[in-house]
Design a protein around this motif. Structure first.
Motif, PDB file in Angstrom:
ATOM      1  N   LEU A 259      29.580  60.749  66.598  1.00 34.27           N
ATOM      2  CA  LEU A 259      29.121  61.515  65.675  1.00 34.27           C
ATOM      3  C   LEU A 259      27.483  61.712  66.158  1.00 34.27           C
ATOM      4  N   ARG A 260      27.007  60.384  66.724  1.00 31.41           N
ATOM      5  CA  ARG A 260      25.515  60.432  67.015  1.00 31.41           C
ATOM      6  C   ARG A 260      25.502  61.085  68.319  1.00 31.41           C
ATOM      7  N   ASP A 261      26.613  60.963  69.390  1.00 34.48           N
ATOM      8  CA  ASP A 261      26.310  61.328  70.731  1.00 34.48           C
ATOM      9  C   ASP A 261      26.663  62.870  70.916  1.00 34.48           C
ATOM     10  N   GLY A 262      27.651  63.124  70.092  1.00 36.86           N
ATOM     11  CA  GLY A 262      28.193  64.617  70.128  1.00 36.86           C
ATOM     12  C   GLY A 262      29.513  64.531  71.066  1.00 36.86           C
ATOM     13  N   ASN A 263      29.916  63.459  71.521  1.00 36.41           N
ATOM     14  CA  ASN A 263      30.986  63.247  72.610  1.00 36.41           C
ATOM     15  C   ASN A 263      31.930  61.771  72.157  1.00 36.41           C
ATOM     16  N   ALA A 264      33.090  61.657  72.826  1.00 33.78           N
ATOM     17  CA  ALA A 264      33.659  60.430  72.752  1.00 33.78           C
ATOM     18  C   ALA A 264      33.597  59.575  73.927  1.00 33.78           C
ATOM     19  N   ASP A 265      32.433  59.630  74.578  1.00 28.08           N
ATOM     20  CA  ASP A 265      32.277  58.716  75.661  1.00 28.08           C
ATOM     21  C   ASP A 265      32.068  57.216  75.411  1.00 28.08           C
ATOM     22  N   VAL A 266      31.933  56.780  74.253  1.00 24.20           N
ATOM     23  CA  VAL A 266      32.043  55.736  73.682  1.00 24.20           C
ATOM     24  C   VAL A 266      33.354  54.898  74.379  1.00 24.20           C
ATOM     25  N   PHE A 267      34.434  55.577  74.282  1.00 21.56           N
ATOM     26  CA  PHE A 267      35.909  55.184  74.648  1.00 21.56           C
ATOM     27  C   PHE A 267      35.951  55.215  76.148  1.00 21.56           C
ATOM     28  N   LYS A 268      35.024  55.595  76.933  1.00 22.37           N
ATOM     29  CA  LYS A 268      34.993  55.610  78.415  1.00 22.37           C
ATOM     30  C   LYS A 268      34.519  54.526  79.027  1.00 22.37           C
ATOM     31  N   SER A 269      33.739  53.646  78.286  1.00 22.95           N
ATOM     32  CA  SER A 269      33.228  52.298  79.057  1.00 22.95           C
ATOM     33  C   SER A 269      34.405  51.120  79.302  1.00 22.95           C
TER      34      SER A 269
END
Length: 269
Positions: A259-269
């Motif tokens: 919600l903060r970043d506007g994407n699901a990149d948190v799951f790419k790390s």
């Protein structure tokens, strides 16, 4: 004199008759129980590769593998959250069974309480190692016995008026689709809406975490574990419920990042 001599004989005869009636009543009760349980009382081998414990593990493996194969070399946190979501799908299905089979659970709880009085841990082991046929894997009563066994430690699970019953039944009805949605977000972060996944996931993780916290507080406040050893309570009640506190914290964090970043990149790390 004759009356005095016959009195002990009459008392002895009455005692024998009373004992005979008691044995007959016990036999009738056991026969009635066998009829109620049906094929559940068929003799089983002492150990089978296909039992309750291995079936749960197989379910987790089968449902997780299609998702996990797309993770690549990502953070172990992603895999942990993926496994938790899959476990939650399984438990949620069992919670639905809890709601629709409460009468059977109550009756089976009474039977287990009588059979395993003072040996509740043995009842847990017996359930997890209970051999299953392929047909029994898909029977609701097989998984309803999970709750009648758990009720040996917390009788509220055989009472449809209790908080524990309704919080779990409610979780079962509402958390399966969100759990699968979050697994999709973990594996395919570029193909999901971060807004939808973030909002739905945040609501689900908070719901199950808050429910687990209140349930543990209720269990402790009402001293339901006072008849059991500390180790038993920590393992059977504490660990099993803390899973729904620890992993949802990671889920809440992931949804906050979406919600903060506007994407699901948190799951790419």
């Amino acid at each position: 004199m004759e009356r005095t001599q016959s009195s002990p004989r009459m008392e002895e005869a009455k005692a024998r008759e009373k004992a005979l009636r008691k044995r007959l009543a016990t036999r009738e009760k056991e026969e009635s129980q066998r009829q109620r349980e049906g094929d559940e009382n068929v003799r089983r081998p002492p150990f089978s590769i296909l039992n309750v414990g291995t079936t749960i593990a197989l379910f987790l493996a089968v449902l997780s593998c299609p998702f996990a194969s797309n993770l690549g070399r990502r953070s172990p946190l992603n895999l942990a959250l993926l496994l938790f979501n899959t476990l939650n799908v399984f438990i949620a299905a069992c919670e639905v069974i809890l709601g629709f089979n409460i009468a059977y659970i109550r009756a089976d709880y009474r039977r287990l309480k009588e059979r395993y009085a003072g040996r509740e841990w043995d009842a847990c082991v017996a359930y997890l190692t209970m051999p299953l046929t392929p047909r029994e894997v898909f029977r609701a009563k097989t998984w309803a016995r999970m709750w009648s066994t758990y009720a040996l430690y917390d009788p509220s699970y055989q009472n449809q008026e209790s908080f524990g019953f309704f919080i779990d039944f409610g979780n079962g009805l509402s958390t399966i689709p969100p759990s699968l949605l979050m697994n999709l977000a973990i594996c395919f972060p570029d193909k999901v809406s971060s807004l939808w996944c973030g909002c739905i996931g945040l609501a689900m993780y908070w719901q199950v975490m808050y429910g687990a916290i209140i349930y543990i507080l209720s269990f402790v406040f009402n001293q339901r574990g006072r008849s059991f050893g500390t180790l038993e309570i920590c393992l059977f009640v504490g660990v099993s419920n803390c899973i729904w506190i620890v992993f949802p914290i990671f889920g809440v964090y992931s949804c906050f990042c979406m919600l903060r970043d506007g994407n699901a990149d948190v799951f790419k790390s």
